[in-house]
Structures are given as structure tokens and as C-alpha cells.
Design a protein around this motif. Structure first.
Motif, PDB file in Angstrom:
ATOM      1  N   ALA A 117       0.868  -1.175   0.000  1.00 30.16           N
ATOM      2  CA  ALA A 117       0.000   0.000   0.000  1.00 30.16           C
ATOM      3  C   ALA A 117       0.904   1.223   0.000  1.00 30.16           C
ATOM      4  N   SER A 118       2.078   1.048  -0.633  1.00 36.01           N
ATOM      5  CA  SER A 118       3.026   2.132  -0.874  1.00 36.01           C
ATOM      6  C   SER A 118       3.396   2.887   0.399  1.00 36.01           C
ATOM      7  N   HIS A 119       2.978   4.147   0.458  1.00 33.21           N
ATOM      8  CA  HIS A 119       3.365   5.030   1.565  1.00 33.21           C
ATOM      9  C   HIS A 119       2.331   5.033   2.680  1.00 33.21           C
ATOM     10  N   ASN A 120       1.289   4.223   2.569  1.00 31.80           N
ATOM     11  CA  ASN A 120       0.288   4.175   3.647  1.00 31.80           C
ATOM     12  C   ASN A 120       0.835   3.335   4.807  1.00 31.80           C
ATOM     13  N   PHE A 289      12.948   7.101   1.653  1.00 34.11           N
ATOM     14  CA  PHE A 289      12.103   6.422   0.665  1.00 34.11           C
ATOM     15  C   PHE A 289      10.814   5.955   1.314  1.00 34.11           C
ATOM     16  N   ASP A 290       9.809   5.705   0.507  1.00 40.74           N
ATOM     17  CA  ASP A 290       8.541   5.248   1.088  1.00 40.74           C
ATOM     18  C   ASP A 290       8.536   3.732   1.282  1.00 40.74           C
ATOM     19  N   GLY A 291       7.412   3.212   1.777  1.00 46.15           N
ATOM     20  CA  GLY A 291       7.305   1.804   2.149  1.00 46.15           C
ATOM     21  C   GLY A 291       7.782   0.864   1.061  1.00 46.15           C
ATOM     22  N   ASP A 292       7.382   1.097  -0.181  1.00 42.39           N
ATOM     23  CA  ASP A 292       7.709   0.148  -1.257  1.00 42.39           C
ATOM     24  C   ASP A 292       8.864   0.632  -2.127  1.00 42.39           C
ATOM     25  N   GLY A 293       9.476   1.752  -1.747  1.00 41.20           N
ATOM     26  CA  GLY A 293      10.738   2.142  -2.377  1.00 41.20           C
ATOM     27  C   GLY A 293      10.637   2.891  -3.682  1.00 41.20           C
ATOM     28  N   ASP A 294       9.441   3.348  -4.061  1.00 41.69           N
ATOM     29  CA  ASP A 294       9.404   4.089  -5.326  1.00 41.69           C
ATOM     30  C   ASP A 294       9.447   5.600  -5.128  1.00 41.69           C
ATOM     31  N   ARG A 295       9.105   6.088  -3.931  1.00 41.30           N
ATOM     32  CA  ARG A 295       9.163   7.540  -3.697  1.00 41.30           C
ATOM     33  C   ARG A 295      10.486   7.932  -3.053  1.00 41.30           C
ATOM     34  N   ASN A 296      10.853   9.179  -3.194  1.00 46.06           N
ATOM     35  CA  ASN A 296      12.080   9.667  -2.560  1.00 46.06           C
ATOM     36  C   ASN A 296      11.938  11.100  -2.110  1.00 46.06           C
TER      37      ASN A 296
END
Ligand code: G6P
Ligand code: ZN
Length: 564
Positions: A117-120, A289-296
Motif C-alpha cells: 500500500a506504498s506510503h500508507n 524512501f517510502d514503504g515500497d521504495g518508489d518515492r524519494n
């Protein structure tokens, strides 16, 4: 376990609301835990592959959040029964989103299932998600997610081979005969393929030289915060093993099922730990980075903040520091509509094509597949390139370090020089989280009706002595230049004659209530203004935005939850 097993069919019932959003199906964990709920959705994903399904290879992995491992177990059994030939699974169920994209592309699989759930936030009382990525390695486009949704609405049963179990904590390849055909489960090292890709893209030796320092240059001190998400194992291998930084430069690097209670979203509010450590510490460069590593998020010394819109523009202006782009050339740049238009100025100066797309990484994928696009980014802390079909947090960090190694300047100096050359797009985003959905929709309708009023275009909006003349007001729609597909109602825009913009959108990734986002972008090229505080410069436009929207009246909030 016997090596020959049979599948069976389980009767189920339809669950409402399995419509994948911007990034897959994202709900509270307890929703996914309902009997058959997860199984139904996995079956629907597989069925959507149609004729591609029998004999297919799929990648499976996720950000390590609660309920991930259990779901991997379910996917193994359901894939086995649905005639998938092979699953490539990250050890412990761990694969960052960029790693999934890398592996799909490298082994030319039919797609992959990302458990995130990405950054949640994560944990039993927080969120879980299941997302399907297609064979190009990118998030499924609308026509695929719609197909999945249609299947969920009529699903009466799913197929499962309950006796297929594998220890996913162990790297190994297992073959099991399922209904008489071989089914292969490859549990792979979570990092290897991604690391190899990064080493082909960047010049690790020049980054290492920067970080280690030399006789004439002191070591460049970095602090990398994985926010207890999936990037821990990746940054340990890359920064400690390959680039030789010491352990103290890497924090929160063990993936935790609940992210240690953090909201794993790398911005100034939720990555406070990094911001404070940078403010007080000796570091030259910080990244989270976010939970799943795609944001920075990228910070300079003393927590100097690089907005994602500026980050994109700086990378665009300096792609020649990165070996990959020397090889491929720079085909084009792109940003999402609400992203600050700083990169547009780099494009204009370098005579490179720039594309504007709706919010959502999937819109970049078509342009990349058609060879139109090399670098893209979003204000929502996403930056990436056509090396994969997802945004990529660690890639962005390595790209920044490459630029710094080549320019030999601090982050702040690089930004200052950039603004001196191109002018500065001041940007801010106000988020109002967890608002009443009905009230939020009413507010959006109200804004839209304001934009449609005769006389709105050309009207003058004044605040604190500044006057803005409206050039255009609309609900943004987009036609994909590659396949002609259309996306409408992608955000309310007010464009002003001086190039400033106000944009209103409802988030597509929240899991409860509505999140209202107000984006403000304004261009200045007066040298005296370049280093001003963005909040100060944008205050008049923010006031205009709040007045037009009547946000206080509709939503009853005096202040946003998050400002980025
Ligand atoms: C995900 C997508 C991004 C997108 C973002 C928007 O992270 O991968 O491409 O920009 O969601 O989120 P929002 O909450 O604004 O819809
Ligand atoms: Zn993410």
C-alpha cells in the motif's frame, strides 16, 4: 510435501468495491482478511490475463508489510491452480516496487503482483494493497484494471492448489507437478537483479569516490533513511557493500511489518526523523524512501529541502552525469500535471520535448514504451526514468549523487545555480487528509462551477497586493499521444497569465475519507526573489486558492494536515 498435487475449485461470493485505484486495490488489512476476499482478487488478476495465463511467468513480492507473506502463500496456491508456469518470488516476500519492475523486464515475464500500500501505514490496523504490473513492468493501465474489476463483479469461484507450499524465506527453486504439469517456484535474492541494473546505469566508482573523499576533498557525508520499509536490504547492499559508507549512515533499514509505527511517506512531515537528523547533524546529503521504495525525498546540508519538482528539473539539466543517458540519449522529459513546471524550462532551453500527463505513473509508461521519454517525475515525490516502468527512490538518490560527483557542488549550490540559470518555479502542496467525502465532492463541484462562470477567464484575483489574471480554468483531460486513450476529470486547474497555477485534486490513493490536494506553482526570475521562502512567496496565491474553493466553509478545516 508430495511433489504431485491437484487443484480444486472453491465457491465464493462477489465482494463489492474491488476496483483498483491509481495504484492497485488498497484497503484496510481487515478488509483483505475477509474470507475469500484476497483470493477473489488474485483470481480476477490472473483471469484478466486471458490466453496469456496458461504457461505464464509472474513476479511476486512486496514491501514487507503485515499480511504480505500470507498473501504470497495464497498467490502461490492460486497461480499453481490457474496453470501459471512459474513464479519468481522475492526472498521473505520482499521486493521493492522498482525491483519488481526490473525483474519483469529482465526476464520478460507476463507481469507481476506487488503487495504494497506504498506510503500508507502498515500493520493489522492499517493498510494493505495488491497491484498488478504488466509485461512492460509498469502499473496496469485503465483498460486492464477495468477488466480486473469487471471480473470481480461476477466471480463465483476461484481455483486453488491447497497443497502447494514453499518456504519463501529460503532462496531455492522448487518444481511441483500440479494437475500433471510442472509448476516452478523460484525464490530469488530480493536485491541482486536490481543492484546489477543500478550498476549498469550509474558509475559507482565516481559515486564511491565522492562518498569516500580524497586528499583534496573530505568525504561527502550521507544519511539514508529507509523508514522501516522495503528499501533497507537494497540500501545496505548498495551503500554499505558497494559504495563503502559505514553503518551509521543507514537508518531504519530493517523492513518491519508495521514500519515501526511510521507513516512511511518521505516528506517533510512524515520523514521528520531524517529532517531533524539533517538539521542537527554533519550530513551533506539526506534521502528517505517510502514503504515500497518508489518515492524519494532529497535533502541537502542542514535539511535544505529539494522539492520533487525541482529535483526533476535539476536531474533533467544534468543527465549527462549519468552513463545510462550517455548511451540512450535523452528522448524527452515528462511531468504530471500538478507538478511544478521547473522542468519545462530545462526542456525549452535544451530543445527537448516535454510531456504533461495526469497524476499516476502509468501515464508515463506508454510514452516510454514508444521511445518518447527518458526522464519523468511527479510532485508526489516520484522521480524516475525509462530504465524501468515505475518511479524509483534509490535510483533518484544515485542520480543525485552522480550529479553532485560531477558538478562538485553542494545540493544548495546546485539549486541556486539552477534557479539563476532557469528562474525558479516556487511550488507547494497543501493536503487536507481524511475529510468527509461528500463535503469534498461538493467543494470540487463548487470550484468547477466557479471556473465555468462566464467572465471567469480574464478575471482579476487579488490578494496581499498581488493580482493574478485568469487565463484558463478547466477540469484537466488528457489524450495519450501514443494510443489516443483519454482520461478526463483529472484535476481542476486555474492557469494565470503570468504562468502561475492553482490545481485542486482529490487523492486517488487514500483508503479512508477524502484527501483534498491543493497545488500552487508560481514562476519568478527576479534574482532578488530566488532564495526566498516558498511559503512566503506563494502566500497570496494560497489565499486566492482557499477563497475560490471555500475550503474552510465546505470542509471546516483551518489548516492542512501536510504541507509539502
Ligand atoms: C501513487 C502513484 C503516483 C501518483 C500518486 C498520486 O504514488 O504511483 O504516480 O502521483 O499516487 O497520489 P494521490 O494520492 O495524489 O492520488
Ligand atoms: Zn510507493
Amino acid at each position: 510435501m508430495s511433489s504431485a498435487v491437484a487443484s480444486k475449485i472453491i465457491e465464493t461470493r462477489v465482494y463489492e468495491g474491488q476496483k483498483p485505484g491509481t495504484s492497485g486495490l488498497r484497503k484496510a488489512v481487515r478488509v483483505f482478511m475477509q474470507e475469500h476476499y484476497t483470493e477473489n482478487f488474485v483470481q480476477a488478476i490472473l483471469q484478466s490475463l486471458g490466453e496469456q495465463l496458461p504457461g505464464s511467468t509472474l513476479v511476486v513480492g512486496g514491501d514487507g508489510r503485515y499480511y504480505g507473506k500470507e498473501t504470497v502463500g495464497k498467490i502461490i496456491k492460486i497461480a499453481a491452480a490457474n496453470k501459471v508456469k512459474k513464479l519468481i518470488i522475492g526472498q521473505n516476500g520482499i521486493l521493492s516496487t522498482p525491483a519488481v519492475s526490473t525483474i519483469i523486464r529482465k526476464y520478460k515475464t507476463q507481469g507481476g503482483i506487488v503487495l504494497t500500500a506504498s506510503h500508507n501505514p502498515g500493520g493489522p490496523d492499517a493498510d494493505f494493497g495488491i497491484k498488478f504490473n504488466c509485461e512492460n513492468g509498469g502499473p496496469a493501465p485503465d483498460h486492464v484494471t477495468n477488466k480486473i474489476y469487471e471480473i470481480t463483479k461476477v466471480l463465483k469461484s476461484y481455483k486453488i492448489a491447497p497443497d502447494v507450499t514453499v518456504d519463501i524465506d529460503k532462496i531455492q527453486s522448487t518444481t511441483i507437478q500440479v494437475d500433471g504439469s510442472p509448476f516452478i517456484i523460484d525464490v530469488v535474492d530480493s536485491v541482486n537483479d536490481y543492484l546489477e541494473h543500478m550498476k549498469n546505469i550509474f558509475d559507482f566508482s565516481s559515486i564511491k569516490a565522492l562518498l569516500q573523499g580524497s586528499n583534496s576533498n573530505p568525504p561527502f557525508k550521507i544519511l539514508i533513511n529507509a523508514m522501516n520499509g522495503v528499501t533497507g536490504p537494497y540500501i545496505k547492499r548498495i551503500f554499505i557493500n558497494e559504495l563503502g559508507v559505514d553503518n551509521s549512515s543507514i537508518v531504519n533499514a530493517i523492513p518491519l511489518e508495521d514500519f515501526g509505527g511510521l507513516h512511511p511517506d518521505p516528506n517533510l512531515t512524515y520523514a521528520k526523523g531524517l529532517v531533524n537528523a539533517m538539521k542537527d547533524g554533519p550530513y551533506d546529503f539526506g534521502a528517505a524512501f517510502d514503504g515500497d521504495g518508489d518515492r524519494n525525498m532529497i535533502l541537502g546540508k542542514k535539511a535544505f529541502f529539494v522539492t520533487p519538482s525541482d529535483s526533476l528539473a535539476v536531474l533533467a539539466a544534468n543527465l549527462n552525469s549519468i552513463p545510462y543517458f550517455k548511451k540512450t540519449g535523452v528522448k524527452g522529459y515528462a511531468r504530471s500535471m500538478p507538478t511544478g513546471a521547473a522542468v519545462d524550462r530545462v526542456a525549452a532551453k535544451n530543445d527537448i520535448k516535454i510531456y504533461e500527463v495526469p497524476t499516476g505513473w502509468k501515464y508515463f509508461g506508454n510514452l516510454m514504451d514508444a521511445g518518447h521519454l527518458s526522464l519523468c517525475g511527479e510532485e508526489s515525490f516520484g522521480t524516475g526514468s525509462d530504465h524501468i516502468r515505475e518511479k524509483d527512490g534509490i535510483w533518484a538518490c544515485l542520480a543525485w549523487l552522480s550529479v553532485i560527483a560531477s558538478l562538485k557542488k553542494s545540493v544548495e549550490e546546485i539549486l541556486l545555480n539552477h534557479w539563476q540559470t532557469y528562474g525558479r518555479n516556487f511550488f507547494t502542496r497543501y493536503d487536507y487528509e481524511n475529510c468527509d467525502s461528500e463535503a469534498a465532492n461538493k467543494m470540487m463541484q463548487h470550484i468547477e462551477s466557479e471556473l465555468e462562470k462566464p467572465g471567469f477567464v480574464g478575471s482579476k484575483l487579488t490578494s496581499e497586493g498581488k493580482t493574478y489574471i485568469v487565463k484558463l480554468g478547466d477540469n484537466y483531460s488528457y489524450t495519450d499521444p501514443v494510443d489516443g486513450s483519454q482520461a478526463s476529470k483529472q484535476g481542476l486547474r486555474i492557469l494565470f497569465q503570468d504562468g502561475s497555477r492553482i490545481i485542486y485534486r482529490l487523492s486517488g490513493t487514500g483508503s479512508s475519507g477524502a484527501t483534498i490536494r491543493v497545488y500552487i506553482d508560481s514562476y519568478e526570475n527576479d534574482p532578488a526573489s530566488l532564495t526566498k521562502d516558498a511559503q512566503e512567496v506563494l502566500k497570496p496565491l494560497v489565499t486566492v486558492a482557499l477563497e475560490i474553493s471555500k475550503l474552510r466553509e465546505f470542509i471546516g478545516r483551518d489548516a492542512p494536515t501536510v504541507i509539502t
